[in-house]
Scaffold this motif. Structure first.
Motif, mmCIF file in Angstrom:
data_model
loop_
_atom_site.group_PDB
_atom_site.id
_atom_site.type_symbol
_atom_site.label_atom_id
_atom_site.label_comp_id
_atom_site.label_asym_id
_atom_site.label_seq_id
_atom_site.Cartn_x
_atom_site.Cartn_y
_atom_site.Cartn_z
ATOM 1 N N ASP A 48 0.645 6.649 -6.871
ATOM 2 C CA ASP A 48 -0.667 7.150 -7.291
ATOM 3 C C ASP A 48 -1.519 7.379 -6.039
ATOM 4 O O ASP A 48 -2.381 6.572 -5.700
ATOM 5 C CB ASP A 48 -1.343 6.147 -8.230
ATOM 6 C CG ASP A 48 -2.552 6.741 -8.938
ATOM 7 O OD1 ASP A 48 -2.989 7.842 -8.548
ATOM 8 O OD2 ASP A 48 -3.058 6.107 -9.886
ATOM 9 N N LEU A 61 1.896 2.016 -3.506
ATOM 10 C CA LEU A 61 0.844 2.651 -4.306
ATOM 11 C C LEU A 61 0.659 4.109 -3.904
ATOM 12 O O LEU A 61 0.441 4.970 -4.769
ATOM 13 C CB LEU A 61 -0.473 1.879 -4.149
ATOM 14 C CG LEU A 61 -1.645 2.412 -4.976
ATOM 15 C CD1 LEU A 61 -1.309 2.408 -6.468
ATOM 16 C CD2 LEU A 61 -2.904 1.600 -4.716
ATOM 17 N N TYR A 105 0.831 -1.200 0.000
ATOM 18 C CA TYR A 105 0.000 0.000 0.000
ATOM 19 C C TYR A 105 0.871 1.258 0.000
ATOM 20 O O TYR A 105 0.557 2.249 -0.682
ATOM 21 C CB TYR A 105 -0.913 -0.011 1.223
ATOM 22 C CG TYR A 105 -1.906 1.120 1.238
ATOM 23 C CD1 TYR A 105 -3.061 1.054 0.480
ATOM 24 C CD2 TYR A 105 -1.688 2.257 2.017
ATOM 25 C CE1 TYR A 105 -3.982 2.096 0.478
ATOM 26 C CE2 TYR A 105 -2.603 3.305 2.024
ATOM 27 C CZ TYR A 105 -3.745 3.213 1.251
ATOM 28 O OH TYR A 105 -4.644 4.250 1.248
ATOM 29 N N ALA A 111 -3.750 -2.181 -9.068
ATOM 30 C CA ALA A 111 -3.412 -0.806 -9.448
ATOM 31 C C ALA A 111 -1.931 -0.694 -9.787
ATOM 32 O O ALA A 111 -1.538 -0.029 -10.756
ATOM 33 C CB ALA A 111 -3.773 0.151 -8.314
ATOM 34 N N LEU A 112 -1.091 -1.357 -8.991
ATOM 35 C CA LEU A 112 0.352 -1.334 -9.262
ATOM 36 C C LEU A 112 0.687 -2.070 -10.562
ATOM 37 O O LEU A 112 1.573 -1.655 -11.309
ATOM 38 C CB LEU A 112 1.103 -1.965 -8.084
ATOM 39 C CG LEU A 112 1.084 -1.151 -6.785
ATOM 40 C CD1 LEU A 112 1.591 -1.984 -5.613
ATOM 41 C CD2 LEU A 112 1.913 0.123 -6.929
ATOM 42 N N VAL A 169 -5.075 -3.132 -4.458
ATOM 43 C CA VAL A 169 -3.814 -2.382 -4.429
ATOM 44 C C VAL A 169 -2.820 -2.970 -5.425
ATOM 45 O O VAL A 169 -2.196 -2.242 -6.209
ATOM 46 C CB VAL A 169 -3.217 -2.382 -3.003
ATOM 47 C CG1 VAL A 169 -1.813 -1.784 -3.006
ATOM 48 C CG2 VAL A 169 -4.120 -1.609 -2.043
ATOM 49 N N ALA A 177 -4.686 5.322 -4.294
ATOM 50 C CA ALA A 177 -4.378 4.689 -3.004
ATOM 51 C C ALA A 177 -5.400 5.101 -1.950
ATOM 52 O O ALA A 177 -5.833 4.281 -1.136
ATOM 53 C CB ALA A 177 -2.962 5.060 -2.557
ATOM 54 N N THR A 222 -0.661 5.804 -14.619
ATOM 55 C CA THR A 222 -1.300 5.570 -13.328
ATOM 56 C C THR A 222 -2.797 5.363 -13.541
ATOM 57 O O THR A 222 -3.393 5.930 -14.469
ATOM 58 C CB THR A 222 -1.100 6.764 -12.381
ATOM 59 O OG1 THR A 222 -1.704 7.932 -12.955
ATOM 60 C CG2 THR A 222 0.379 7.010 -12.139
#
Length: 486
Positions: A191, A187, A184, A209-210, A206, A195, A219
């Motif tokens: 971004d 992230l 986390y 997203a990465l 999480v 996050a 992003t």
């Protein structure tokens, strides 16, 4: 109004309102009475728990006999511990819809997972809706953004090493809280807006997203901001039936349904799933550690009833009152889930339909939503639900003018008017931002996070009020924005 879009019927609503019943009745009508083009219908499941095998009672899965010979797709085909995400379901549902159209049949999508349904109806609204993978693509530079590179260059060694070697599977926040916290933190550094949307315990979100940042060189918040400027238009010519009941009526109905589920074998289902989790390596990546078996965010282990009865099933020293507590917790969770389902439909799907109708200058045959009142069952079902649904469906398939949705019932008029919610993905992202409660947080690396909209409700919880009393004079009362620690 003629349109080139293929027709799709959707039946949505909270749990316990009769979605499956109406779907089968409409499908049988098309099979038995026919249509000048369509010779039948197939049902496509849009319930995120009914895709899994098992827990038929807990998930209120329609039985083979109740299906009346109508095909039900995307149901009972995933293993209990297998992860199945919205993008995967949308892909599979689109394939099933195309196959159904090719058979000259109407696809009827039915389910309470409105998040899935909305992303099926409206493309380019997932953060992952960019190029799926840019590795090895000689043209990938034209998609990439300088923003992630700028943040990546400033990462400390531990976070840079984590980014370069992202785990294939998200760490469990239960068994590996340090790993979840570090993921986390990464992230946050790359971004922060996205996050802030997720809780640090939502490790799969999480990690995804990465992965988007790494695969696409952009992003997720950049992608979301681009989507905000993209006009909303449906993938299909869509007719939605929203089945809804007065909240007090539905609450009683759901409590009674939980009692019926217990009589019909819910406890045995929970025991079987518990045994499966502790004897099988069926989990998504073959993990079989004790904490992973207790991960209530994975696969069918998320279903209401399993978590609530878990302690009663697993604790050899369980007290006499534990069963009654588990029953009440299951009822509470079910009622709460139903309220969330209604909130999504009212605040997300309904505004989207209104937006499309407005952009298409009122051409309701492109996308229309009708609320059908299921507060009273029995003979009233035919008058209030089945007959209007059949009439509207036939007009929709014949591309005739559709009636005003607000005239069907007083409940429809109350629920379908005064809809003015922002559909901007970036506005929704900001609205779902989470903040840290400094009072309830014991370990800053594992903070207690609350959605901004729920902060006042959180302050009224018993734990927060007790801690606030102890900290009187030492705490201003406001939440903290969760900053990445140095």
């Amino acid at each position: 109004m003629a349109t080139s879009l293929q027709p799709l019927i959707v039946i949505c609503g909270a749990t316990g309102v009769g979605k499956s019943k109406l779907g089968v009745e409409l499908a049988l009508g098309l099979v038995n009475q026919g249509h000048n083009r369509w010779r039948g219908a197939r049902i496509i499941n849009a319930d995120s728990m009914q895709v899994y095998t098992g827990m038929n009672v807990a998930t209120n899965k329609i039985s083979p006999a109740e299906r009346m010979g109508i095909d039900h797709l995307l149901m009972d085909f995933k293993r209990p511990g297998e992860q199945y995400l919205v993008g995967q379901w949308v892909h599979d549902a689109m394939q099933a819809i195309n196959e159904t159209h090719n058979r000259n049949e109407i696809p009827i999508v039915i389910g309470g997972t409105s998040y899935w349904i909305q992303h099926l109806l409206f493309p380019n609204r997932l953060a992952s809706d960019g190029p799926p993978s840019l590795s090895g693509d000689q043209h990938s530079d034209r998609f990439r953004s300088p923003i992630p590179e700028r943040f990546i260059s400033k990462l400390p060694p531990d976070l840079l090493d984590l980014f370069n070697r992202l785990p294939e599977h998200a760490p469990s926040a239960i068994s590996d809280p340090d790993g979840a916290s570090l993921l986390y933190k990464l992230l946050q550094a790359l971004d922060e807006p996205v996050a802030a949307r997720w809780h640090w315990r939502d490790t799969r979100k999480v990690l995804r997203a990465l992965q988007i940042i790494k695969e696409q060189g952009r992003t997720p918040s950049e992608i979301i901001n681009e989507q905000a400027s993209t006009p909303l238009f449906p993938r299909y010519r869509t007719l939605c039936f929203w089945l809804h009941a007065e909240q007090s009526v539905l609450d009683r109905r759901l409590d009674e349904r939980v009692d019926d589920m217990i009589k019909n074998g819910l406890l045995q289902e929970v025991r079987e799933l518990y045994e499966h989790a502790h004897t099988s390596v069926d989990l998504e990546d073959g993990r079989c550690g004790e904490h992973d078996r207790n991960d209530f965010t994975l696969g069918i282990f998320q279903s209401i009833g399993y978590k609530e009865f878990y302690k009663f099933i697993s604790d050899p020293d369980v007290s006499e009152g534990s069963f009654a507590d588990a029953v009440e917790q299951t009822k509470h969770s079910t009622r709460k889930y139903a309220k969330r389902q209604v909130a999504w439909l009212r605040n997300k799907l309904l505004p989207a339909i209104h937006c499309v109708t407005a952009e298409c200058r009122g051409k309701s045959s492109v996308a229309a939503l009708y609320l059908l009142d299921t507060s009273v069952l029995g003979e009233s079902w035919i008058l209030n639900v089945l007959q209007p649904a059949r009439t509207i469906m036939n007009a929709f398939l014949n591309e005739e003018e559709l009636p005003d949705p607000t005239i069907l019932s007083p409940l429809a008029q109350a629920m379908l008017t005064n809809v003015n919610k922002s559909l901007s993905p970036s506005a929704v992202l900001e609205a779902r931002r989470k903040v840290v409660c400094p009072l309830c947080t014991k370990d800053p690396s594992q903070p207690v996070m609350v959605e901004c909209a729920e902060w006042e409700a959180h302050q009224r919880t018993r734990l927060h009020r007790r801690l606030a009393t102890k900290a009187k004079g030492k705490f201003s009362g406001g939440p903290w924005k969760h900053e990445a620690s140095e």
